[in-house]
Design a protein around this motif. Structure first.
Motif, PDB file in Angstrom:
ATOM      1  N   SER A  63       0.974  -1.287  -0.076  1.00 59.74           N
ATOM      2  CA  SER A  63       0.069   0.078   0.088  1.00 59.74           C
ATOM      3  C   SER A  63       1.002   1.083   0.108  1.00 59.74           C
ATOM      4  N   GLN A  64       2.047   0.849   0.211  1.00 61.90           N
ATOM      5  CA  GLN A  64       3.141   2.210   0.259  1.00 61.90           C
ATOM      6  C   GLN A  64       4.402   1.654  -0.126  1.00 61.90           C
ATOM      7  N   GLY A  65       5.121   2.694  -0.714  1.00 58.18           N
ATOM      8  CA  GLY A  65       6.643   2.132  -1.138  1.00 58.18           C
ATOM      9  C   GLY A  65       6.606   0.913  -2.328  1.00 58.18           C
ATOM     10  N   HIS A  66       7.421   0.312  -2.225  1.00 56.15           N
ATOM     11  CA  HIS A  66       7.584  -0.706  -3.285  1.00 56.15           C
ATOM     12  C   HIS A  66       7.545  -2.277  -2.746  1.00 56.15           C
ATOM     13  N   GLY A  67       7.218  -2.333  -1.683  1.00 57.74           N
ATOM     14  CA  GLY A  67       7.049  -3.955  -1.095  1.00 57.74           C
ATOM     15  C   GLY A  67       8.281  -4.595  -1.064  1.00 57.74           C
ATOM     16  N   PRO A  68       8.648  -5.631  -0.044  1.00 62.14           N
ATOM     17  CA  PRO A  68       9.810  -6.283   0.217  1.00 62.14           C
ATOM     18  C   PRO A  68      10.385  -7.292  -1.103  1.00 62.14           C
ATOM     19  N   LEU A  69      11.635  -7.571  -1.088  1.00 63.65           N
ATOM     20  CA  LEU A  69      12.161  -8.576  -2.083  1.00 63.65           C
ATOM     21  C   LEU A  69      12.049  -9.897  -1.333  1.00 63.65           C
ATOM     22  N   LEU A  70      11.936 -10.965  -2.180  1.00 65.93           N
ATOM     23  CA  LEU A  70      12.205 -12.350  -1.526  1.00 65.93           C
ATOM     24  C   LEU A  70      13.467 -12.803  -1.482  1.00 65.93           C
ATOM     25  N   GLY A  71      13.923 -13.301  -0.388  1.00 66.78           N
ATOM     26  CA  GLY A  71      15.428 -13.933  -0.527  1.00 66.78           C
ATOM     27  C   GLY A  71      15.310 -15.267   0.358  1.00 66.78           C
ATOM     28  N   THR A  72      16.678 -15.832   0.496  1.00 67.87           N
ATOM     29  CA  THR A  72      16.771 -16.961   1.080  1.00 67.87           C
ATOM     30  C   THR A  72      18.194 -17.002   2.030  1.00 67.87           C
ATOM     31  N   ASP A  73      18.046 -17.161   3.209  1.00 67.52           N
ATOM     32  CA  ASP A  73      19.231 -17.094   4.080  1.00 67.52           C
ATOM     33  C   ASP A  73      19.919 -18.679   4.011  1.00 67.52           C
ATOM     34  N   ALA A  74      20.710 -19.020   3.110  1.00 62.97           N
ATOM     35  CA  ALA A  74      21.239 -20.215   2.833  1.00 62.97           C
ATOM     36  C   ALA A  74      21.611 -20.976   3.620  1.00 62.97           C
ATOM     37  N   GLY A  75      22.342 -20.288   4.621  1.00 65.21           N
ATOM     38  CA  GLY A  75      23.210 -20.820   5.955  1.00 65.21           C
ATOM     39  C   GLY A  75      22.122 -21.479   6.829  1.00 65.21           C
ATOM     40  N   ALA A  76      21.125 -20.650   6.903  1.00 61.85           N
ATOM     41  CA  ALA A  76      20.001 -20.803   7.991  1.00 61.85           C
ATOM     42  C   ALA A  76      18.762 -21.748   7.494  1.00 61.85           C
ATOM     43  N   GLY A  77      18.799 -21.903   6.203  1.00 63.04           N
ATOM     44  CA  GLY A  77      17.790 -22.660   5.393  1.00 63.04           C
ATOM     45  C   GLY A  77      16.483 -21.757   5.638  1.00 63.04           C
ATOM     46  N   ILE A  78      16.385 -20.431   5.515  1.00 69.17           N
ATOM     47  CA  ILE A  78      14.989 -20.047   5.769  1.00 69.17           C
ATOM     48  C   ILE A  78      14.792 -18.937   4.642  1.00 69.17           C
ATOM     49  N   ARG A  79      13.840 -19.026   4.285  1.00 69.56           N
ATOM     50  CA  ARG A  79      13.380 -18.059   3.014  1.00 69.56           C
ATOM     51  C   ARG A  79      12.557 -17.074   3.728  1.00 69.56           C
ATOM     52  N   TYR A  80      12.593 -15.610   3.321  1.00 68.30           N
ATOM     53  CA  TYR A  80      12.374 -14.605   3.954  1.00 68.30           C
ATOM     54  C   TYR A  80      11.667 -13.039   3.103  1.00 68.30           C
ATOM     55  N   LEU A  81      11.049 -12.520   3.560  1.00 67.26           N
ATOM     56  CA  LEU A  81      10.613 -11.210   3.051  1.00 67.26           C
ATOM     57  C   LEU A  81      11.758 -10.113   3.369  1.00 67.26           C
TER      58      LEU A  81
END
Length: 231
Positions: A63-81
């Motif tokens: 609703s404001q700005g551009h929104g987050p990017l999708l990423g992955t912390d390979a070391g932790a095995g965690i996908r994130y915004l």
């Protein structure tokens, strides 16, 4: 003879449809947002996020700005915004929700010190102070505590205006003095014009009631079983 359905005919990662997920520890969640269910490649911009519980009126939208990017912390095995990029207006994902009080929020997150609100719900919010401690907030009133080290962490907090409490890194922080917000907005926001050092959020869950201490521990245990790198 009926047509055989091949796996290639089915979109198994369609984020608009509820599907089997790891346990939240406690049933009855109203909304649940999981970065690992987003059917996009790393680096893609996320402009909408479906509610895993299937409550389509509570999908999150930029609703404001551009929104987050999708990423992955390979070391932790965690996908994130990723709300932590250095863009001037990273923006937020927002849903307009009816006011829910009391409420319990669980989040799997990592964020820099001295970061602005990375989740806000109906006048309540989470942030991280310059000394590294996390806080639960209601307006100008805050309760700080928990580990001050960096890295992924599970936070489970109950906001009820009388006996609020935050379980973070296995430590319980009392927020009993947090008032019920005077001007409830009825919004549910992930990110808040986050710039570096902003937040990376893997999952957020909301219950429309106050979970007790035993239930909060059950939620933390379940989320840490799925995200073992999180404290």
């Amino acid at each position: 003879m009926g047509k055989l359905l091949r796996l290639t005919d089915v979109t198994l990662t369609d984020t608009a449809a509820p599907r089997i997920a790891h346990s939240a520890g406690i049933s009855g969640a109203l909304n649940r947002y999981i970065a690992g269910h987003v059917n996009l490649t790393d680096g893609a911009r996320v402009t909408s996020l479906a509610d895993y519980q299937g409550n389509n009126t509570a999908n999150l939208w930029t609703s404001q700005g551009h929104g987050p990017l999708l990423g992955t912390d390979a070391g932790a095995g965690i996908r994130y915004l990723d709300f932590s990029a250095t863009e001037a207006a990273k923006g937020m994902l927002r849903a307009s929700n009816s006011a829910v009080n009391p409420v319990t929020l669980a989040v799997v997150v990592t964020t820099g010190k001295n970061s602005s609100n990375f989740i806000a719900h109906n006048g309540y919010a989470f942030a991280r102070a310059a000394n590294g401690q996390y806080s639960m907030k209601s307006g100008a009133t805050s309760a700080y505590g928990g580990p001050s080290g960096d890295g992924w962490i599970v936070i489970v907090a109950t906001f009820d205006g009388a006996n609020s409490a935050m379980l973070i890194g296995g430590t319980t922080v009392s927020g009993s003095t947090l008032p019920v917000p005077a001007a409830a907005q009825g919004d549910f926001n992930l990110g808040d014009y986050q710039i570096s050092p902003g937040a990376r959020i893997a999952e957020v869950i909301k219950w429309p009631r106050a979970l007790d201490a035993t239930e909060r521990t059950a939620v933390r245990t379940a989320l840490r079983a799925h995200y073992p790198a999180a404290a």
